[in-house]
Design an enzyme around this catalytic site. Structure first.
Site, PDB file in Angstrom:
ATOM      1  N   LYS A 100      -2.130  -7.170  -5.713  1.00 17.29           N
ATOM      2  CA  LYS A 100      -2.877  -6.266  -4.823  1.00 17.29           C
ATOM      3  C   LYS A 100      -2.923  -4.849  -5.399  1.00 17.29           C
ATOM      4  CE  LYS A 100      -1.900  -3.831  -0.457  1.00 17.29           C
ATOM      5  NZ  LYS A 100      -1.120  -2.696  -0.990  1.00 17.29           N
ATOM      6  N   ASN A 101      -1.765  -4.300  -5.752  1.00 18.78           N
ATOM      7  CA  ASN A 101      -1.756  -2.887  -6.141  1.00 18.78           C
ATOM      8  C   ASN A 101      -2.383  -2.644  -7.508  1.00 18.78           C
ATOM      9  OD1 ASN A 101      -0.695  -2.259  -3.696  1.00 18.78           O
ATOM     10  ND2 ASN A 101       1.407  -1.970  -4.408  1.00 18.78           N
TER      11      ASN A 101
ATOM     12  N   CYS B 116      -0.829   1.774   5.401  1.00 20.31           N
ATOM     13  CA  CYS B 116       0.406   1.581   6.174  1.00 20.31           C
ATOM     14  C   CYS B 116       1.079   2.925   6.428  1.00 20.31           C
ATOM     15  CB  CYS B 116       1.375   0.692   5.412  1.00 20.31           C
ATOM     16  SG  CYS B 116       0.854  -1.017   5.316  1.00 20.31           S
TER      17      CYS B 116
ATOM     18  N   ARG C 213       3.085  10.628   4.014  1.00 20.43           N
ATOM     19  CA  ARG C 213       2.598  10.177   2.701  1.00 20.43           C
ATOM     20  C   ARG C 213       1.724  11.264   2.093  1.00 20.43           C
ATOM     21  NH1 ARG C 213       1.235   3.771   2.765  1.00 20.43           N
ATOM     22  NH2 ARG C 213       1.415   4.126   0.522  1.00 20.43           N
TER      23      ARG C 213
ATOM     24  N   ASP D 252       8.755  -2.140  -1.624  1.00 18.54           N
ATOM     25  CA  ASP D 252       7.869  -3.098  -0.940  1.00 18.54           C
ATOM     26  C   ASP D 252       8.536  -4.465  -0.738  1.00 18.54           C
ATOM     27  OD1 ASP D 252       6.016  -1.120  -0.797  1.00 18.54           O
ATOM     28  OD2 ASP D 252       4.567  -2.017  -2.168  1.00 18.54           O
TER      29      ASP D 252
ATOM     30  N   ARG E  57      -3.986  -7.873   4.820  1.00 18.98           N
ATOM     31  CA  ARG E  57      -4.331  -6.837   3.835  1.00 18.98           C
ATOM     32  C   ARG E  57      -3.793  -7.170   2.456  1.00 18.98           C
ATOM     33  NH1 ARG E  57      -2.014  -1.398   4.896  1.00 18.98           N
ATOM     34  NH2 ARG E  57      -2.680  -1.387   2.742  1.00 18.98           N
TER      35      ARG E  57
HETATM   36  C1  UD1 Z   1       2.308   2.719  -3.799  1.00 17.97           C
HETATM   37  C2  UD1 Z   1       2.052   1.363  -3.184  1.00 17.97           C
HETATM   38  C3  UD1 Z   1       3.032   1.138  -2.048  1.00 17.97           C
HETATM   39  C4  UD1 Z   1       4.460   1.330  -2.534  1.00 17.97           C
HETATM   40  C5  UD1 Z   1       4.630   2.659  -3.261  1.00 17.97           C
HETATM   41  C6  UD1 Z   1       6.001   2.824  -3.924  1.00 17.97           C
HETATM   42  C7  UD1 Z   1      -0.352   1.097  -3.537  1.00 17.97           C
HETATM   43  C8  UD1 Z   1      -1.699   1.002  -2.924  1.00 17.97           C
HETATM   44  N1  UD1 Z   1       0.688   1.332  -2.689  1.00 17.97           N
HETATM   45  O1  UD1 Z   1       2.068   3.687  -2.774  1.00 17.97           O
HETATM   46  O2  UD1 Z   1       2.864  -0.188  -1.581  1.00 17.97           O
HETATM   47  O3  UD1 Z   1       5.354   1.312  -1.423  1.00 17.97           O
HETATM   48  O4  UD1 Z   1       3.634   2.781  -4.293  1.00 17.97           O
HETATM   49  O5  UD1 Z   1       6.234   1.771  -4.820  1.00 17.97           O
HETATM   50  O6  UD1 Z   1      -0.185   0.920  -4.727  1.00 17.97           O
HETATM   51  N2  UD1 Z   1       4.894  11.443  -2.924  1.00 17.97           N
HETATM   52  C9  UD1 Z   1       4.818  12.816  -2.821  1.00 17.97           C
HETATM   53  N3  UD1 Z   1       3.643  13.421  -3.202  1.00 17.97           N
HETATM   54  C10 UD1 Z   1       2.577  12.732  -3.687  1.00 17.97           C
HETATM   55  C11 UD1 Z   1       2.672  11.333  -3.782  1.00 17.97           C
HETATM   56  C12 UD1 Z   1       3.841  10.708  -3.387  1.00 17.97           C
HETATM   57  O7  UD1 Z   1       5.756  13.476  -2.403  1.00 17.97           O
HETATM   58  O8  UD1 Z   1       1.555  13.352  -4.014  1.00 17.97           O
HETATM   59  C13 UD1 Z   1       6.144  10.756  -2.521  1.00 17.97           C
HETATM   60  C14 UD1 Z   1       5.936   9.823  -1.331  1.00 17.97           C
HETATM   61  O9  UD1 Z   1       6.063  10.501  -0.107  1.00 17.97           O
HETATM   62  C15 UD1 Z   1       7.026   8.799  -1.559  1.00 17.97           C
HETATM   63  C16 UD1 Z   1       7.147   8.730  -3.083  1.00 17.97           C
HETATM   64  O10 UD1 Z   1       6.536   9.907  -3.587  1.00 17.97           O
HETATM   65  O11 UD1 Z   1       8.253   9.268  -1.029  1.00 17.97           O
HETATM   66  C17 UD1 Z   1       6.499   7.529  -3.709  1.00 17.97           C
HETATM   67  O12 UD1 Z   1       5.116   7.463  -3.313  1.00 17.97           O
HETATM   68  P1  UD1 Z   1       4.004   6.781  -4.237  1.00 17.97           P
HETATM   69  O13 UD1 Z   1       4.671   6.100  -5.390  1.00 17.97           O
HETATM   70  O14 UD1 Z   1       2.938   7.763  -4.497  1.00 17.97           O
HETATM   71  O15 UD1 Z   1       3.414   5.661  -3.282  1.00 17.97           O
HETATM   72  P2  UD1 Z   1       1.903   5.215  -3.152  1.00 17.97           P
HETATM   73  O16 UD1 Z   1       1.237   5.312  -4.479  1.00 17.97           O
HETATM   74  O17 UD1 Z   1       1.283   5.871  -1.965  1.00 17.97           O
END
Ligand code: UD1
Length: 431
Positions: A22-23, A117, A122, A306, A398
């Protein structure tokens, strides 16, 4: 409203084939926009997030066709818009990858804040910081649209303050046609980041170091179409591994990359479960109650966040007390409330759960609070005594391809009910 019902207690037995990740596909589908050409994407999972992304590509002007159940043909030469509205993004987190691709293609993008989710705050500050370092001007308009002006994208050094999967991917997408060299430091290393880099390189990009914490991208003028097959889904595979362990079953999980599953395999072995690795499959079997273990989630190659709800569910019926610490998200234990309804004994304090293993869960009406919370409810229902009904299963759809069909083929007594406004009749479906 559809629900999933499970009469628990059957050990899962047999073989199951894992779908595409998926990701990975949710980053690769928007990246096809950069080809301005035809791409053929194979091993596409049949999940609702993919349907949403395909719909967005259509709305932007792409021609998208299924050649067969799992292969998409996407011609993005006709994409003619850089605006993605709230209606298009509200179901899905990964819609923010359209910002990176659209600025690379058109020098501008106007994309509504993403849905997806909800497990705590986020933020996307690291994505925005990356776009700005590459020469973009980013504004958030009143109606929650992110507007990016990026007519002169140029390479730069991006140090990510937190290891973020999304920010790493978005910076790669934005840098791939920027003039000169971009270096992303403290990059995320997840398998789907490597898959996206391989896909972009197949389209003519010049990306090195994906899978390490320093990624170097030399901008190229043009990309072209290609054929590409998505990697197997690490989390779907992990979910079936834990389900096999929780039901004391024996399941051969096919179409996997065992290396991507190492952190999950290691924890299951620690719990006394037998895990045998083959080239592209993995056998998980157990005939006794799992042993306790402690788990801390971390970015790859750590234990994936996850998989945290699924693993906590196994530990809820393990022998002894386990500590589960969430190291990625602030608020990812909401689903525990549902497990308590099934007889689990778990105490959550902030980002830590103390899990006192109980002998047996019992069936109950529960809810999927998010995608992986839904996976946890499936595992709990499969292992429990009695009938479990799960509502809010749109979340499960999803990210899991034909999850009911796959569990049923392993001997689970599981079925879907579209109960609109009819009273629920709990019954056992015979094969
Ligand atoms: C992706 C995955 C999600 C998974 C996550 C961590 C997808 C569509 N989703 O989410 O299923 O749980 O990776 O493996 O691929 N953060 C910040 N600032 C930012 C971005 C992130 O502070 O600009 C923080 C977030 O709050 C969180 C951490 O970084 O604590 C990790 O987030 P991130 O790896 O970005 O998750 P996603 O890419 O949203």
């Amino acid at each position: 409203m559809e629900r999933i019902f499970i009469n628990g207690g059957n050990p899962l037995k047999g073989e199951v084939t894992i779908s595409g990740a998926k990701n990975a596909v949710l980053a690769i589908l928007p990246a096809t926009i950069l080809a301005q050409d035809m791409c053929v994407i194979e091993n596409v999972p049949r999940i609702s997030d993919v349907e949403h992304m395909v719909r967005i590509l259509h709305q932007l002007g792409a021609r998208v066709n299924y050649i067969n159940d799992t292969t998409l043909e996407i011609d993005t030469s006709s994409v003619n818009s850089y605006v993605v509205t709230h209606d298009m993004t509200k179901h899905m987190r990964a819609s923010y990858y359209l910002i990176g691709t659209l600025i690379s293609r058109f020098g501008r993008a106007k994309v509504a804040m993403p849905g997806g989710c909800n497990f705590g705050v986020r933020p996307i500050d690291q994505h925005i910081k990356g776009f700005e370092i590459l020469g973009s001007e980013v504004n958030l308009s009143e109606n929650a649209m992110i507007e990016v002006d990026a007519t002169k994208l140029a390479g730069g050094l991006i140090y990510l303050d937190v290891v973020s999967v999304g920010a790493t991917i978005n910076c790669m997408l934005a840098a791939v046609r920027a003039k000169g060299l971009t270096v992303i430091e403290n990059a995320a290393k997840e398998p789907h980041i490597v898959d996206l880099a391989n896909f972009l390189n197949s389209m003519g990009a010049d990306i090195r170091g994906a899978g390490t914490d320093v990624i170097k991208i030399r901008g190229v003028d043009r990309l072209h179409g290609c054929s590409y097959s998505i990697i197997p889904d690490q989390i779907e595979a992990g979910t079936f591994m834990v389900a096999a362990a929780a039901t004391k079953g024996s399941v051969l999980i096919k179409n996997v990359t065992p290396k991507h599953l190492e952190s999950i395999t290691a924890k299951l072995i620690q719990c006394g479960i037998t895990v045998e690795e083959y080239d592209d499959s993995i056998l998980v079997k157990s005939d006794k109650r799992a042993k306790r273990c402690n788990v801390k989630t971390m970015p790859h190659p750590g234990f994936p966040t996850d998989m945290q709800p699924q693993m906590t569910t196994l530990l809820a019926i393990a022998d002894g007390t386990s500590i589960v610490s969430e190291g990625v998200w602030d608020n990812r234990f909401q689903y525990v409330e549902q497990l308590l309804r099934m007889g689990a004994n778990i105490n959550v304090s902030g980002k830590t759960a103390t899990v006192e293993g109980v002998e047996q869960l019992h069936g109950a009406p529960v809810r999927a609070d998010d995608l992986r919370a839904g996976a946890a409810m499936l595992i709990a229902g499969l292992a429990a005594k009695g009938t479990t009904s799960i509502e809010n299963i749109v979340y499960i759809d999803r990210g899991y391809d034909d999850v009911v069909g796959k569990f049923k083929s392993l001997g689970a007594d599981i079925w879907r009910v579209d109960d609109e406004d009819k009273p629920t009749v709990v019954k056992t479906e015979t094969a």
